[in-house]
Each structure stands twice: as C-alpha cells, then as structure tokens.
Scaffold this motif. Structure first.
Motif, short mmCIF file in Angstrom:
data_model
loop_
_atom_site.label_atom_id
_atom_site.label_comp_id
_atom_site.label_asym_id
_atom_site.label_seq_id
_atom_site.Cartn_x
_atom_site.Cartn_y
_atom_site.Cartn_z
N LYS A 427 13.74 19.31 -4.28
CA LYS A 427 12.59 18.77 -4.50
C LYS A 427 12.60 17.26 -4.44
N GLU A 428 13.32 16.72 -4.91
CA GLU A 428 13.79 15.28 -4.89
C GLU A 428 13.86 14.69 -3.35
N PHE A 429 14.56 15.55 -2.60
CA PHE A 429 14.58 15.09 -1.17
C PHE A 429 13.25 14.98 -0.43
N ILE A 430 12.29 15.70 -0.69
CA ILE A 430 11.20 15.97 -0.18
C ILE A 430 10.38 14.58 -0.62
N ALA A 431 10.33 14.63 -2.03
CA ALA A 431 9.55 13.59 -2.67
C ALA A 431 10.19 12.10 -1.98
N ASN A 432 11.36 12.09 -1.95
CA ASN A 432 11.91 10.61 -1.37
C ASN A 432 11.44 10.51 0.32
N LYS A 433 11.32 11.64 0.89
CA LYS A 433 10.79 11.66 2.44
C LYS A 433 9.37 11.27 2.38
N ILE A 434 8.49 11.68 1.51
CA ILE A 434 7.12 11.11 1.31
C ILE A 434 7.00 9.64 0.85
N ALA A 435 7.88 9.41 -0.04
CA ALA A 435 7.99 7.84 -0.39
C ALA A 435 8.30 6.99 0.71
N SER A 436 8.98 7.43 1.64
CA SER A 436 9.40 6.76 3.04
C SER A 436 8.41 7.03 4.18
N HIS A 437 7.29 7.40 3.75
CA HIS A 437 6.19 7.99 4.69
C HIS A 437 5.70 6.69 5.50
N ALA A 438 5.71 6.80 6.90
CA ALA A 438 5.12 5.56 7.79
C ALA A 438 3.72 4.90 7.18
N LEU A 439 2.85 5.86 6.41
CA LEU A 439 1.79 5.10 5.91
C LEU A 439 1.88 4.53 4.54
N LEU A 440 3.24 4.76 4.04
CA LEU A 440 3.58 3.76 2.88
C LEU A 440 4.51 2.86 3.05
N ASP A 441 5.31 2.77 4.03
CA ASP A 441 6.49 1.94 4.22
C ASP A 441 5.68 0.64 4.63
N ARG A 442 5.37 -0.16 3.53
CA ARG A 442 4.56 -1.30 3.79
C ARG A 442 5.41 -2.37 4.86
N SER A 443 6.42 -2.91 4.18
CA SER A 443 7.34 -3.87 4.93
C SER A 443 8.51 -4.06 4.22
N SER A 444 9.14 -5.06 4.73
CA SER A 444 10.76 -5.13 4.09
C SER A 444 10.69 -6.13 3.12
N LYS A 445 9.18 -7.01 2.89
CA LYS A 445 9.29 -8.16 1.96
C LYS A 445 9.53 -7.55 0.43
N GLU A 446 9.07 -6.44 0.08
CA GLU A 446 8.98 -5.81 -1.21
C GLU A 446 9.80 -4.48 -0.99
N GLU A 447 11.23 -4.57 -0.67
CA GLU A 447 11.76 -3.37 -0.50
C GLU A 447 11.91 -2.40 -1.51
N ASN A 448 11.44 -2.88 -2.51
CA ASN A 448 11.50 -1.74 -3.69
C ASN A 448 10.12 -1.48 -4.28
N LYS A 449 9.18 -1.91 -3.40
CA LYS A 449 7.80 -1.61 -3.71
C LYS A 449 7.13 -0.62 -2.65
N ILE A 450 6.09 0.34 -3.08
CA ILE A 450 5.70 1.00 -2.45
C ILE A 450 4.03 0.78 -2.48
N GLY A 451 3.58 0.81 -1.18
CA GLY A 451 2.15 0.59 -1.17
C GLY A 451 1.49 1.23 0.28
N PHE A 452 0.32 1.33 0.45
CA PHE A 452 0.02 1.82 1.63
C PHE A 452 -0.04 0.89 2.59
N ILE A 453 0.25 1.24 3.93
CA ILE A 453 0.78 0.29 4.88
C ILE A 453 -0.43 -0.96 5.21
N ASN A 454 -1.45 -0.64 5.27
CA ASN A 454 -2.73 -1.59 5.34
C ASN A 454 -4.02 -0.94 4.54
N GLU A 455 -5.05 -1.77 4.68
CA GLU A 455 -6.11 -1.49 3.90
C GLU A 455 -7.00 -0.39 4.18
N PHE A 456 -7.02 -0.51 5.67
CA PHE A 456 -7.78 0.50 6.05
C PHE A 456 -7.05 2.03 5.80
#
Length: 705
Positions: A427-456
C-alpha cells in the motif's frame, strides 16, 4: 599610498567579514584576513599597478595563512569579484538554470515527449498603461535603476504568475549581471510571517553566508528577490483582505526596500491591493521606493496556437471566449500530437474532461500505475478536500502520503488487485506513486512539499468537492478563484451549477470578488450592487442591470462588449475605466451616471445619459469653494492640527460621499491641478499636495494663520 582607495577597500572587505591585518606602505599593499573554521585566509591586495606583493605574500604564508594575491582593481571591480566568489554566482546560476529547465519540462512533457516549452506573452499593463514588451522584460529593464523598486505582478489564478517569475529568473541567468533569490511561497498550515519566511529563504539559499551580508547585497541591487505566490502568505482572518491586518507584512517589505534593492512579488489579484488603504500606503512610501504594478490579462489565441489549429477550433461549436482563455488549456492544445488534437475538437464541449483524462491516462503509463482514471480523480479530489479543510495549498510529502493511506485505502486496495500477484506492491508503494503524480509534482524548488502543479488543476479538484457537497461553505479566495477559473471553459449549465453552490460563500467575500466570480461564471451580475465600489476588474461580454446598481463606483475597470440596462443604474460612477469593443447601453437611466477620466469608446453611454455641465466657479463661487475644501480635507481632515496625507488616490476622493456629486468632485480636482495646488505624482491615479502652495491651501480650508 592612496588613502581614499584604502578606506574604500577596507569598507568593502569588512562587509564580507575580513579584517585589516596589515598595511605595507613601502610595497603599497594591504592585507585582509578571514578565518573560516580551521582555515586562515589572506587576500594580498595591491593599491597600485606597481605594488610589490612578494613580501606580504611570504610573511603571511610563513605564518600559516592560505594566501591569494589579487590583481589591482578599482573598488567597484573588487566588490564585484568578492560578490562572485562568496556567493558562488556561477554555480547558483547553473542550478537555477537546471531548475528552470525542469520546471518548463514539467509543463510540456505530460502532453508529448517532443513538446517544446515557450513562454507566451499575454496582454499586460504597467501602472495602468498597456505594455509592449513582456512582463519579465519590463522588470529586467528596470533593475539597473539607482533606486529601490517593488514590482507587483498580478494575475488571476492559473494565468502565468509562476511562469513569469521563472521567465525573470531565466533572463537574469542569461545576462549574468544579477543573482536571483527566487522562492515559491507555498503557504502551509503554519501560516508563516513574511519576515521569517524571507530570512529563512536567505539562510536556505546561502547557508554559508551571513544573512546580514546577503541583505547588504540585496540593498546594493546585486541580489534580486523574486517571491512567487505572495498571496499565499496573506493570513486568513475573519476579514481576509482587511488592510490593517496585512499592513505589517507590507511594512516589512518596505524595510528591505532601501538603497538599490529590487523585490518582485507575484500574486493573484486580491482586494488587499485594490483598496484606498493600499493606494494610500503606497503613496505614503512613494518617496522611499517606487511601486511598479504589472497586471497580466487573458491570453490571445493568435499568440498561442498555430494557424492551422486556430482555424480548426474556430470551425467548431466551441465557446472560444469562455473556453480558451486559460494558458493551461492553450498549452494542452498547442502541444498534444495531431491525432489527439483532432479527437479533442470532435467534441469540444468536453475539453476540460478530455484534458484531465489525457493526463491521467499518460500517468498510468508513465508510472506503470494500475489505477483507473476515475480512481485517480477520486484520490486527488480527497487530497484537495483536506487542503480546503486545513487551509493549505502544499504540505510535506510525508503528510500527503499518510493522508492517502488514511483516506483512500479502498481505492488503493482496488488498484492492488489489478497487479499480477507476483508483482503486487504494498500500500505504501502505491501511496508514494500518487504522491509523485504528475499533477502533484509541483517543482524542484520545494522538494519536500506537495501541491497541485498549477491553480487550474487545483481548481478542478476543489470544484469537484464543491459540486459533491450541497452545503459547501468556505470563503477562502485561494480555493474559490481556482474553482471558478477551472469551470469557465465548461457549458453555461455547469457554470450556473457551480455558482449556485458557492453563492452563500460569496456573501462573505469582498464585493469585488463576488462581482468578478459571478461575471466570469454566467456573464452577468445578477445581484444588487449598492453603496460600494469595485476596482481593477475586467469584464468581457457581461450584462449589467439585471438587478439594481445604485450609489456604486467602478474604479480602473475594463469593459469589453458589455451590456448595460440603464433603467437599473442610479448614482453610478465610472472612474478611469476603459471601454473597448461593442459595448451597448439600453433604456433610460434611473438616476445619474458619471463617466470620469475614461479611456476608449464611451460614446455608447454618453449618447443615452444627460451630460452634466462642468461647474463654473465664476457663477457659483461658494459652491466651487466648498468643493475644493471637500477635496483638500481628504489630505487635511477637519480637527487635525497637521496634514495627514501628502498623496491621495482620486478614486477615494471621488467616492461621492459628503453630499457632492462625483463629477463635481472630479472637476474640482481638475481645477486644483490646473492652478498647481495639486500635483500628479508617480501615478495618474493619485494627486498630491503642492507644499509650495500651503498658504493658499490654508486659505481654501479656512485655516489661515
């Protein structure tokens, strides 16, 4: 020995932590030393071309110093060399260049492997005047100005603020004359104070340097501060955009704006920066620093799409005015392969869902994720729900992973069943895949932060929560506006549904937000506007007058192809507004309508309203005097011994309060400017007192001494 040169070099080296160790007068050399941990360093600095550095070098080498013999340079050249060395300029610019490439790659790669990023310039204005370069170029062109400048780059959610911030960084990398201190300000649940955020950014970006040294180079103008998403730091209060609650944050920024400092803030359009209080604050500090406001508008299809794709879209039933005014969707239509593009325009009304289905299907392949598109949407909607509940737009990666494991366990278990038993992850493997989702991987500036990739994208999943909750209530504009933006490309039926869901929430927001969001969703203002004012809004094909508009003022607003039912308008003032396109006015005005300082074609209004003649002071001298007194009392209120304001925004003076008509007040301002009692300062939206005419000002106010 040149003592002036010696003093200037000592001052420069002292700022960088050196001490003056010894002056060799016969050799015309000065030695500066710096101790860093176990290492003792010495700079052997010649004070002339003929200086002899051998003896100073031998002396300090013999005592264990690591010596560096410098070339003879002017103080300015010396300062530049020290700056480059201490700040590791070359390596930092190289890292920023990699960050830029990764950011731009993240934007286009979800659409096609060979897609190329290009910054598309949108229409914009600079201090109210149309720009002709690009927002980034406007900033870079002013960086060598010998004065502090605060750049405020404003745009709606999802309209290119972060892209513009990165474009400024990219141009500075190319020029190599400045070092960007760049940060994306993602607000987490701790709601940080601006001063601590900025100092923390200094420590993180320059860990080996003292914050005092970094701040000194900010003041010198060599380090350009670029803070993306300043609105994320605005504290959530009962009155979200109450200026008094936010002024300390702006005052902190003002403290850093000395010398030649340049600070760039990007922010969504917020009421905080529209009201009389902010204008007055900016005017109060206009002698200390310059304010440059850059407003980014809606993109032009011609700039974004190649001719063949533009023609193909125009041949469909797609509502281009609503559907294609967002850079996110335009990037999608610009970058996807031809076969995908052809499929999209076959059913254009489903553009938004096709966009997300396309990205989520590619994500399944990219991560070998055995999870349907609908299941991915469900999990991402759950993450957005927690953001809304917790009042944050990004969080630590571990928090997001735990959130998915806690709230989405059923979706994860359904996905696990789809894997072959021999390859089934945990389960942890799947959860980590979602946390690395293209719509969540905002940028390298906050490598430990997760947020949606843009406001749209954020708005899409926020809107999913709103639609699914009949009792949804939340007045946080950071979530409301993205939801509105994400729904604008949809059908009118869907837009009306969202509006009905958020109507109760809009009652708790400022009138500008309520008016703006309603107009964007349904192309009309279907509620009364009374005894208030809206500022800086853009209305495109909007109907006014479905409900009463009374004692209301539009300041610096733009109207394109709008309709006005004048029988519902009374006591309405348009101050410094712009009128473009085929605006239409029908009916007879219910009351007075004032058009003051307009730009563009306002004849459609002037033809149907009764023009009010300018007050003739020779005919009504008492009335004219009272009007001028009313204006000047905005600077020097009754009962105050001293002047309270040097500058005042014209919109605040002309708001119609005090028993005078707005056009009368506006004409009185014009007469006072004509006589030189009032002057125009840094912006046409302001007037300032001419202190050289203080005796006349006292006379008009009846306070002659």
């Amino acid at each position: 020995m040149d003592n002036q040169l010696k003093r200037e070099l000592e001052e420069i080296y002292r700022r960088y932590g050196f001490e003056t160790a010894k002056v060799y007068e016969p050799e015309n050399v000065i030695v500066f030393t710096l101790k860093t941990g176990y290492f003792d360093n010495a700079d052997i600095v010649p004070l002339s071309e003929s200086a002899n550095t051998k003896k100073p070098f031998d002396d300090f080498s013999a005592t264990g110093y690591a010596c560096t013999v410098r070339s003879f340079l002017s103080p300015k050249q010396t300062e530049t060399e020290l700056f480059k060395g201490f700040f590791s300029v070359a390596s930092i610019l190289d890292r920023l260049d990699k960050d830029y490439k990764q950011f731009t790659n993240n934007i286009v790669k979800p659409f096609a492997d060979d897609a190329r990023y290009e910054y598309i310039n949108a229409p914009y204005s600079v201090n109210g005047k149309d720009g002709s370069k690009s927002p980034a170029a406007e900033v870079v062109a002013r960086l060598n100005a010998a004065r502090p400048i605060l750049f405020l780059i404003e745009a709606a959610a999802g309209f290119g603020k972060t892209c513009t911030a990165y474009e400024i960084v990219h141009q500075l990398i190319q020029e190599k004359n400045y070092l960007p201190l760049f940060s994306e300000l993602s607000r987490n649940r701790k709601a940080p104070i601006f001063r601590y955020v900025l100092l923390d950014e200094i420590d993180r970006k320059f860990p080996t340097l003292s914050s005092r040294l970094v701040q000194s180079e900010m003041i010198n103008g060599r380090v350009v501060t670029i803070l993306d998403g300043f609105d994320e730091l605005l504290r959530k209060t009962d009155e979200d955009d109450d200026f008094e609650n936010q002024e300390p944050m702006l005052e902190t920024i003002g403290q850093f704006l000395t010398g030649n400092a340049k600070i760039v803030l990007t922010t969504r359009r917020t009421v905080l920066f529209e009201g009389d209080a902010f204008h007055s604050w900016a005017a109060t500090h206009s002698d200390e620093f310059e304010l440059i406001r850059i407003r980014i508008g809606e993109p032009s299809l011609i700039d974004w799409l190649p001719e063949n794709r533009l023609k193909a879209i125009q041949a469909t039933s797609l509502d281009i005015k609503n559907s294609l005014t967002n850079p996110v969707l335009l990037s999608y239509l610009r970058c996807i392969p031809d076969d995908k593009f052809d499929a999209v325009i076959e059913s254009p009304q489903g553009l938004v869902e096709r966009y997300f289905n396309f990205l989520l299907e590619r994500e399944r392949l990219r991560q070998d994720l055995q999870m349907s598109v609908d299941t991915q949407k469900s999990i991402l909607t759950s993450i957005a729900a927690d953001m809304i509940s917790g009042g944050y737009t990004s969080e630590q990666r571990d928090y997001i992973v735990d959130l998915i494991l806690k709230n989405c366990i059923q979706e994860i278990e359904e996905a696990l069943v789809l894997y072959p038993s021999s390859e089934r992850p945990d389960k942890e493997f799947i959860a980590n895949k979602i946390a690395s989702h293209a719509l969540l991987d905002r940028s390298s500036k906050e490598e430990n932060k997760i947020g949606f990739i843009n406001e749209f994208v954020l708005g899409y999943f926020v809107a999913a929560n709103i639609i699914n909750d009949d009792d949804w209530l939340n007045d946080d504009v950071r979530f409301l506006e993205p939801a509105v933006v994400s729904y604008r490309p949809r059908t009118i039926f869907e837009r009306k549904e969202l509006l009905e869901r958020i109507r109760q929430s809009l009652e708790f927001t400022a009138i500008s937000y309520k008016t703006d969001f309603t107009a964007r969703l349904i192309g009309a203002v279907d509620f009364p506007l009374q005894s208030d004012e809206a500022e800086g809004l853009e209305f495109d094909a909007v109907k006014f007058g479905l409900e009463t508009i009374e004692s209301f003022q539009f300041n610096d607003c733009t109207f394109r192809s709008c309709e006005f039912a004048l029988d519902k308008l009374s006591g309405v003032t348009f101050l410094n507004c712009k009128f473009y396109g085929d605006n239409v006015a029908t009916g007879k005005p219910a009351g007075s309508i004032y058009i003051l300082g307009e730009v563009g074609d306002s004849e459609f209004l002037k033809k149907v309203i009764e023009n009010i003649d300018e007050i003739d002071s020779s005919v009504l001298p008492t009335h004219a005097l009272l009007l001028e007194r009313h204006v000047l009392e905005k600077f020097w209120p009754v009962g105050r011994e001293k002047l309270m304001h040097k500058h005042r925004p014209i919109s605040g003076i002309c708001n119609g309060y005090g028993g005078f008509r707005p056009d009368e007040i506006y004409n009185a301002i014009h007469q006072l400017k004509k006589r030189g009692v009032l002057l125009q300062p840094h912006s046409a939206a302001f007037v300032e007192l001419n202190f050289d005419r203080l005796p006349e000002i006292r006379h008009i106010l009846g306070r002659a001494q």
